[in-house]
Write an enzyme that holds these catalytic residues in place. Structure first.
Site, PDB file in Angstrom:
ATOM      1  N   ASP A 333       0.987  -1.108   0.096  1.00  0.00           N
ATOM      2  CA  ASP A 333      -0.058  -0.213  -0.103  1.00  0.00           C
ATOM      3  C   ASP A 333       0.897   1.196  -0.005  1.00  0.00           C
ATOM      4  O   ASP A 333       2.115   1.122   0.422  1.00  0.00           O
ATOM      5  CB  ASP A 333      -0.776  -0.159   1.320  1.00  0.00           C
ATOM      6  CG  ASP A 333      -1.982   0.989   1.082  1.00  0.00           C
ATOM      7  OD1 ASP A 333      -3.144   0.560   0.752  1.00  0.00           O
ATOM      8  OD2 ASP A 333      -1.857   2.211   1.313  1.00  0.00           O
ATOM      9  N   CYS A 403     -15.476  -0.883  -6.394  1.00  0.00           N
ATOM     10  CA  CYS A 403     -16.281   0.305  -5.929  1.00  0.00           C
ATOM     11  C   CYS A 403     -16.629   1.035  -7.388  1.00  0.00           C
ATOM     12  O   CYS A 403     -17.290   2.083  -7.075  1.00  0.00           O
ATOM     13  CB  CYS A 403     -15.719   0.807  -4.776  1.00  0.00           C
ATOM     14  SG  CYS A 403     -14.162   1.923  -5.175  1.00  0.00           S
TER      15      CYS A 403
END
Length: 445
Positions: A333, A403
């Protein structure tokens, strides 16, 4: 033909578009109408005209959909955050399944006509589900107010009782505005003032613990505010300050300082718990996150011989679901604090700070070959370099958690060249909005 501004037209609404607006056709021109529903007939006024489409507002509803309901929110139209609250919830779930089909039709990944798009999994009680809020603050009418910007503007719409927001976090933000006013804390103004510009409040679904970040364009003195807040709300565990001095739409600056309390709060999903530091990403709807992660684990169908990469890992919450099910777990990340959390949450995993498109090739060059890959990217979808890496390395199993139906369908164009898309499962993470989450099962050809 070109429609003219203020021109009035009759219109039959054929479908609901990807932004929740009604879509009709007038003499060959596509017209988008906010607030109109599939099957309705409206008399509308053109408010924007482009060569290929127009935008209109409803003047009169001549034929009403049987699925139309009265929105429960008083500021529904001004806020704009819940685009389809006027659509009955069971029909919202049908619409979100159709959203995926619309996106596939637009981008046309190979074989998309035959993809199995499963019915949307919804909520029993689709209200007060958002466990995190990021409200803008402004000084208006002699007091500090918090809320969201109206669509396409920087005009603040004050929100004091949000139908979809967790009630505790709403109570806390309401108290914060009173305290910022009382203690005369500097508040940001785009033209001339430095100060607090945004406040983030998050509440853990499992433990009830709360963390707060004040985002300010300059250092501010919050000692008295913090004392008052923590006395009134004992569930608060962390209060942090983030400095963002740039004139940008990005919410956060580079560094976050803990002003009071603990480094992280404790949250849980499925059958495990994990830590969340203030900047760490986690889904906004904890109840539906249980559904989403369960579907991701089912779609992956991982075994003890699998080596899994958890791309866009955040705090390792998805990777943690595979602990004990696979041989190894690795993730990455770009937010260092998230990786700190991931190393705690997945103690046997290997997590690095960096982008997936740079870290994965490095691992491949070092001899690591993943058999399973899960990706949960931001709304912008997968980076082109990462897509090229996936196509080149071709892990046997892949799960794509998305999403954004548009970037998902776009990315499937490349992925469908080397993977069979077994199914797409829609999960309603955002009731009353024109967004849905999707879990895609892919298996190498």
């Amino acid at each position: 033909m070109t429609l003219k501004i203020k021109q009035k037209i009759p219109l039959k609404i054929k479908k609901i578009g990807i932004n929740g607006e009604g879509v009709g056709n007038f003499k060959g021109m596509t017209v988008f109408v906010a607030g109109a529903l599939k099957g309705e007939e409206v008399y509308a006024e053109i408010i924007k005209s482009e060569p290929n489409y127009a935008t209109a507002k409803v003047l009169k509803l001549n034929k009403q959909s049987p699925h139309r309901v009265v929105p429960v929110c008083d500021i529904y139209k001004q806020c704009g955050g819940c685009q389809i609250m006027h659509l009955a919830y069971p029909q919202q779930l049908v619409f979100k399944q159709d959203l995926l089909r619309q996106a596939l039709q637009k981008f046309k990944p190979a074989g998309y006509e035959a993809y199995e798009v499963r019915k949307t999994i919804g909520m029993k009680n689709p209200q007060h589900y958002r466990a995190k809020m990021q409200f803008q603050t402004r000084f208006l009418g002699e007091k500090v107010r918090a809320g969201l910007f109206a669509e396409s503007s920087h005009r603040l719409v004050e929100i004091k009782n949000c139908f979809v927001q967790d009630e505790t976090t709403q109570a806390i933000i309401n108290e914060i505005t009173e305290l910022l006013t009382f203690h005369r804390i500097p508040i940001y103004n785009e033209r001339q003032f430095d100060g607090v510009r945004t406040v983030m409040v998050r509440r853990a679904h499992k433990t009830g613990q709360v963390q707060i970040i004040f985002i300010s364009s300059a250092p501010v003195e919050l000692t008295r505010t913090i004392t008052s807040l923590t006395e009134k709300f004992p569930e608060i565990r962390t209060i942090a300050l983030n400095i963002n001095a740039k004139k940008t739409s990005e919410i956060y600056g580079g560094e976050t300082e803990i002003l009071w309390g603990e480094r992280a709060i404790l949250e849980g999903v499925l059958d495990y718990s994990f830590e969340l530091s203030p900047r760490a990403f986690y889904q906004l709807n904890p109840e539906q996150t249980n559904v989403l992660y369960r579907e991701a684990v089912k779609a992956m169908d991982a075994g003890p011989d699998d080596d899994l990469i958890d791309a866009y890992s955040g705090t390792g919450t998805i990777g943690r679901a595979f602990l004990g099910k696979v041989r190894s777990i690795r993730g990455m990340d770009v937010i260092a604090e998230s990786i700190d959390d991931a190393r705690i949450n997945v103690p046997d995993g290997i997590y690095e700070v960096g982008t997936a498109e740079t870290v994965i090739p490095k691992w491949v060059a070092a001899g690591f070959e993943a058999t399973a890959l899960i990706v949960d990217p931001p709304r912008t979808g997968l980076d082109d370099k990462l897509l090229d890496t996936i196509v080149a390395t071709r892990p046997e199993k892949m799960v794509y958690v998305s999403c954004n139906v548009s970037t998902l369908a776009r990315d499937l164009v490349k992925l469908a060249a080397v993977y069979d898309i077994k199914y797409i499962q829609s999960v309603d993470m955002f009731p009353h909005t024109a967004r849905t989450e999707a879990v895609v099962k892919l298996v190498r050809k």
